[in-house]
Scaffold this active site. Structure first.
Site, PDB file in Angstrom:
ATOM      1  N   MET A 197     -11.524   2.500  17.096  1.00 56.21           N
ATOM      2  CA  MET A 197     -10.784   2.836  17.916  1.00 56.21           C
ATOM      3  C   MET A 197     -11.464   3.186  19.532  1.00 56.21           C
ATOM      4  SD  MET A 197      -8.002   2.498  16.698  1.00 56.21           S
ATOM      5  CE  MET A 197      -7.406   2.426  18.330  1.00 56.21           C
ATOM      6  N   MET A 234      -8.944  -4.686  15.061  1.00 54.07           N
ATOM      7  CA  MET A 234     -10.364  -4.581  15.227  1.00 54.07           C
ATOM      8  C   MET A 234     -11.196  -5.822  15.599  1.00 54.07           C
ATOM      9  SD  MET A 234     -10.340  -1.806  14.052  1.00 54.07           S
ATOM     10  CE  MET A 234      -8.930  -0.860  13.865  1.00 54.07           C
ATOM     11  N   LYS A 293       0.765  -1.191   0.034  1.00 56.15           N
ATOM     12  CA  LYS A 293       0.036  -0.182   0.034  1.00 56.15           C
ATOM     13  C   LYS A 293       0.971   1.353  -0.078  1.00 56.15           C
ATOM     14  CE  LYS A 293      -2.485  -0.757   3.891  1.00 56.15           C
ATOM     15  NZ  LYS A 293      -2.057  -2.124   4.312  1.00 56.15           N
ATOM     16  N   GLY A 341      -6.065   1.522  13.117  1.00 56.69           N
ATOM     17  CA  GLY A 341      -6.330   1.254  11.800  1.00 56.69           C
ATOM     18  C   GLY A 341      -5.943   2.437  10.935  1.00 56.69           C
ATOM     19  N   GLN A 342      -6.268   3.794  11.343  1.00 54.11           N
ATOM     20  CA  GLN A 342      -5.982   4.759  10.540  1.00 54.11           C
ATOM     21  C   GLN A 342      -4.975   5.811  10.862  1.00 54.11           C
ATOM     22  OE1 GLN A 342      -9.956   6.597   9.348  1.00 54.11           O
ATOM     23  NE2 GLN A 342     -10.455   5.995  10.969  1.00 54.11           N
TER      24      GLN A 342
END
Lengths: 105, 915
Positions: free
Chosen positions: B181, B414, B84, B451-452
């Site tokens: 989160m 998650m 990515k 995650g972000q």
């Protein structure tokens, strides 16, 4: 046409065979070798990123490879131009003016 | 391209990569780099995609990005990039990039049923202003909302939060980080009194045991996984990796043990480990006595659904009813010391976060039922595995944690956060680590991965949540509001004490008509939220106005009424904060295409359209009840504003953003910019540097309050690769709460969990409060007992399979950015449904069949995959959520953890049949 550089780590005792194997892969060329650590830098030339990913995955799966990951990526000759008007997707009014059709399937 | 040029480029790329990872190259090779790159300008930056926070170098030539590479000086990724990461340089060049504002119109006027037409920015903002003001006047500050983001840069999140909270006096701003989160946050605040991990990524090199819980690190955090693999391969016999998952995945490939468990039973497995710690007397009594207390809370807290079936589809009603009353199954009865079949009214749905201190004896009584027999039977997730094998693995797991010669790091993402009891299961991780004294030490700690890219740095630290203010403060706390009002130079009682709508409630509010204006920023909520059929309908059929700032025509853009073309990561200045508390910055590299504008510019430009008299007068807030406020309303603060030197005619732009202090932060700023542009400053054209001014203003919140950040110029300087906060006297903090590393710990204390939130609670036993008087617990962490509770929706005769959604490596989030790279898109052409071959055969299905996946809430179609990298056990299915054309969220259940309001995307019941 894209060119990427990949760092691969191979078992030091297999270094020579691995270099030969890698050099036989399409678009792949081994450039730098660090004997003691078994680290190699190779380039992969491919028409598309899809092919680059496939190539990298193939390299990762070769017996004797401990790890392989990308380091650098050149895509300067990959040209796209901006649409002067609305993007096609929004011009397609069946998609744009209401709930897109696929959402109601 | 002629051959010589290609040969030169290859040699150059190879030599540059070798230098990046520290392989010596010859002088000749070095020269090829100089020659091939002679017109390139390299600059440091940060990856756009995940919470790992890898450094990348970006090369530009003639205003275009031509190459990227892993940043050799970045401590996170040390020159490597995952797949990515490669595409950071390409995502802004998709052919369908939006370059003009688009408004739905008929005959030149806004029409919700009209067609998108290109309009000027003035026209777009005029309509937005008109619609906003109408709703604001009719419904008050809580009739409007912003969908915020964990992908906001820090200045973007700060501008949006300040505009909403201080300007519009609305707390209806909530980020998509709520979906990823929020459960982690609740557990941090309840356990430690302060958000975010105590350790950092270097724990990987210090530890000898890595346990992953519901985290497919190999695919989702590949660079960190590369570090874990390095550690493992460097010491194969000693380093242990254990992967706990509901679905066999790539992370298991180099693991010593893979434990497949039934969805939801992670709650029981943690308690089994705790029981073993107690039984084997492996508790670090010295650590626990000095630095911890024990605590628990109510079990009858519902599942975060609406309390009424009014809006539910007919098929959903049986699940929705559990919000009010639950019938305990046999396992819950054992786990909660009750009777099987008992009907339990969910009495604490309104106050699920309340908790109280208990004794160690009561804690022991809580974990007592979690024997190996009980937990092994309950948790075994693979029907093809023997109970003996699963038992043995659980025992080995407990051994690994307990072994006093071992350091241990637990990682999760998650699987534990998107959980109907996500806050509980996060707290259980700290329970085990704290009992063992294996927390806040190099190589020892429970570590919540994000995650972000800026879920930590922006969503959490800036506080773009419905209940938060910057630096871990909350709107409901009068002292926190007072401090924020002082820093923001607002009259007292400007800030609204009532918690706003969290992201699911913004969507629900749009459906039930309570919220009529929403602005989507840096996210894609209409695709990314569970039970999506409701929200698509709400956006298109209800009387409301939805604005979407977006670089691309996403699902959210398509269902909006106005689309604002938006600049992407390298088209603006920004800072992100990653999962290890590292704040990192980058300069603008290229200009945004066409009329695309930065999010900061959009917020500031919109703020120019509001006068104080329109927002700081008396405002109605339905349901507001707070000491010092009249019920249901915010007071008129214009008189006090005048006394502070403001005029009712002043704009929010002047009062909140272009303040006298901020205007002194001048643009151009060549010392920092070094030839790079700042489009935001140039478009505003007033000679100040908004991103820098806003960051430095925001920074004041954290200084001296355990959240110290360095200043803007430090993060932007060429030799800075980010710093882990708190940054005190120019020095970052590697392990928090540990005296050796953390300047906030009192000298001589050894460890101190100094977070200030929730540091006094009532006292009681497992069943409830016995003494309401609040007992302080300064400097201590809480070890919670939390029981197993069953998932509210499970497979039955009709919907007979588990369904979970998640990510795959080539795509991130909803695919908005990565799907712009056509080749990458083809690598995973359309989402697949992963299923065990046996289950496929039972249903007469074979690989590559198009199948229908149906739940109580909706259906989607996908290609069936029975081989490949996600290998579900029998009875279990998985599909990634990136693909717009395979809209898995129509099927997902919008149950949330009642404490964190984070959706459980991982546990729905479905049936699958041939399309």
């Amino acid at each position: 046409m894209n060119i990427s550089a990949i760092l691969a780590v191979v078992l030091p005792e297999k270094l020579d065979t691995m270099v030969t194997t890698l050099n036989q892969l399409p678009g792949v060329e081994v450039h730098h070798i660090e004997q003691d650590s078994g680290r190699l830098i190779l380039t992969q030339e491919a028409e598309s990123i899809d092919d680059e990913i496939k190539g990298l995955k193939m390299i990762k799966k070769l017996p004797g490879i401990i790890m392989a990951d990308m380091v650098q990526h050149y895509f300067g000759e990959d040209e796209h131009s901006y649409p002067p008007e609305l993007p096609d997707e929004l011009n397609d009014q069946s998609e744009a003016v209401c709930v897109p059709a696929f959402l109601n399937e | 391209m002629e051959i010589t040029r290609r040969t030169l480029l290859k040699a150059s790329v190879a030599a540059s990569a070798a230098a990046t990872v520290g392989i010596p190259i010859s002088e000749v090779a070095a020269k090829t780099v100089d020659e091939a790159e002679k017109d390139w300008l390299w600059d440091k930056s940060v990856c756009r995609f995940c919470g790992t926070g890898c450094g990348i170098m970006v090369a530009t030539q003639d205003g275009r990005i031509v190459a990227t590479k892993g940043d050799p000086d970045a401590p996170v990724n040390r020159g490597l990039n995952c797949i990515k990461g490669y595409f950071n340089g390409k995502i802004q060049y998709g052919k369908d990039r939006l370059t003009k504002p688009l408004l739905r119109m008929t005959d030149g006027k806004f029409d919700k049923q009209g067609k998108f037409q290109a309009v000027s920015w003035d026209r777009a903002m005029d309509e937005m202003e008109k619609q906003f003001k109408q709703v604001y006047k009719e419904q008050g500050p809580h009739g409007v909302a912003i969908f915020g983001s964990g992908q906001y840069t820090i200045p973007e999140g700060y501008a949006a939060a300040k505009l909403m909270k201080a300007g519009f006096r609305s707390n209806n701003i909530d980020p998509n980080a709520r979906h990823c989160m929020a459960s982690a946050v609740v557990a941090f605040i309840q356990s430690f009194g302060i958000d975010e991990p105590s350790g950092n990524y270097d724990d990987i090199e210090y530890t000898d045991t890595v346990v992953t819980w519901g985290a497919n690190m190999a695919e989702c955090h590949p660079i960190l996984w590369a570090r874990v693999s390095d550690r493992k391969l460097g010491d194969v016999d000693n380093v242990k990796l254990i992967n706990l998952t509901t679905c066999s995945n790539q992370t298991s490939d180099i693991a010593d043990s893979e434990i497949i468990f039934k969805p939801g039973t992670d709650l029981a497995i943690w308690n089994y480990i705790a029981r073993e710690i107690v039984k084997r007397d492996a508790v670090d009594h010295d650590f626990v006595n000095k630095h911890c207390v024990f605590a628990t809370g109510p079990y009858d807290i519902g599942y975060g659904m609406r309390p009424t079936s009014k809006y539910a589809f007919e098929a959903e009603k049986d699940i929705q009813a559990k919000e009010l009353e639950v019938v305990l199954d046999a396992d819950e009865a054992i786990a909660q010391r009750r009777r099987a079949g008992e009907r339990v009214k969910q009495k604490n749905t309104k106050a699920p976060v309340k908790h109280w201190q208990i004794s160690f004896d009561e804690f022991k009584r809580g974990v007592e039922p979690y024997t190996l027999d009980f937990v092994a039977r309950l948790s075994k997730g693979d029907p093809d595995e023997s109970l003996a094998s699963h038992r043995q693995k659980l025992q080995a797991l407990a051994d690994a944690y307990i072994d006093d010669q071992r350091k241990v790091v637990s990682f999760w993402t998650m699987g534990m956060n998107q959980h109907y009891r996500g806050s509980w299961v996060n707290e259980q991780a700290y329970m085990v680590h704290l009992l063992l004294g294996k927390q806040a030490k190099p190589g020892d700690g429970a570590f919540s991965l994000t995650g972000q890219p800026s879920a930590c740095g922006t969503a959490r630290e800036v506080g773009t949540f419905a209940h938060r203010l910057p630096a871990d403060m909350v709107v409901a706390n009068p002292k926190h509001r007072a401090r924020s009002e002082k820093l923001w130079k607002l009259p007292p009682k400007t800030l609204n004490p009532k918690v706003g709508a969290h992201i699911m409630n913004i969507l629900r509010g749009l459906e039930d008509g309570k919220i009529k204006f929403a602005w989507v920023q840096v996210n894609n909520p209409f695709q990314a939220s569970a039970n999506a059929n409701h929200w698509i309908k709400a956006a298109r059929k209800m009387d409301n106005f939805i604005v979407c700032s977006d670089p691309y025509p996403t699902v959210s853009a398509k269902v909006a009424d106005l689309i604002l073309p938006t600049a992407m990561i390298f088209e603006k200045w920004g800072l992100y904060g990653n999962a290890e508390r590292r704040t990192q910055g980058w300069r603008q590299q290229v200009n945004a295409p066409g009329e695309a504008r930065t999010d900061v510019w959009q917020a500031l430009e919109f703020s120019k359209r509001f006068k104080l008299k329109e927002v700081w007068g008396k405002q109605k807030i339905p349901g507001l009840k707070s000491k010092g406020f009249t019920d249901g309303e915010l007071p008129d603060v214009l008189q006090q504003a005048k006394a502070m030197g403001y005029s009712p005619e002043d704009s929010l732009y002047d009062v909140l953003f272009a303040t006298a202090q901020n205007r002194k932060v001048a643009w151009p700023d060549e010392a920092v910019a070094k030839g790079h542009a700042c489009n935001t400053a140039e478009w505003l054209g007033e000679g100040w540097f908004p991103e820098k001014a806003l960051f430095n203003e925001y920074r004041e919140f954290g200084l001296g309050h355990e959240h110290d950040l360095a200043d803007f110029d430090t993060y932007m300087s060429d030799d800075n690769r980010g710093l882990k906060w708190p940054v005190v006297d120019g020095k970052e903090t590697e392990w928090r709460f540990n005296e050796k590393y953390d300047p906030y710990v009192t000298k001589g204390a050894g460890f101190e969990f100094y977070g200030k939130a929730l540091k006094a609670t009532p006292v009681g036993d497992l069943d409830g409060v016995t003494d309401k008087k609040k007992k302080p617990l300064p400097g201590r962490a809480k070890i919670f007992f939390r029981p197993y509770a069953a998932p509210p929706e499970q497979p039955d005769n009709n919907y007979d399979l588990w369904f979970s959604t998640g990510r795959v490596i080539e795509h991130w989030h909803t695919g908005t950015m990565t799907r712009r790279v056509p080749e990458l898109h083809r690598a995973v052409p359309t989402a697949q449904l992963f299923m065990h071959p046996y289950d496929a055969k039972q249903r007469g299905l074979k690989r590559n069949d198009v199948v229908v996946v149906e739940s109580r809430r909706g259906v989607f179609k996908a290609l069936l995959e029975t081989q490949g990298r996600n290998r579900p056990a029998k009875g279990y299915t998985f599909a990634p959520f990136f693909d717009e054309s395979v809209f898995v969220n129509k099927v997902c259940l919008d149950v949330t953890c009642p404490m964190s309001k984070e959706t459980d995307f991982k546990k729905a019941a479905v049936k699958v049949y041939k399309a």
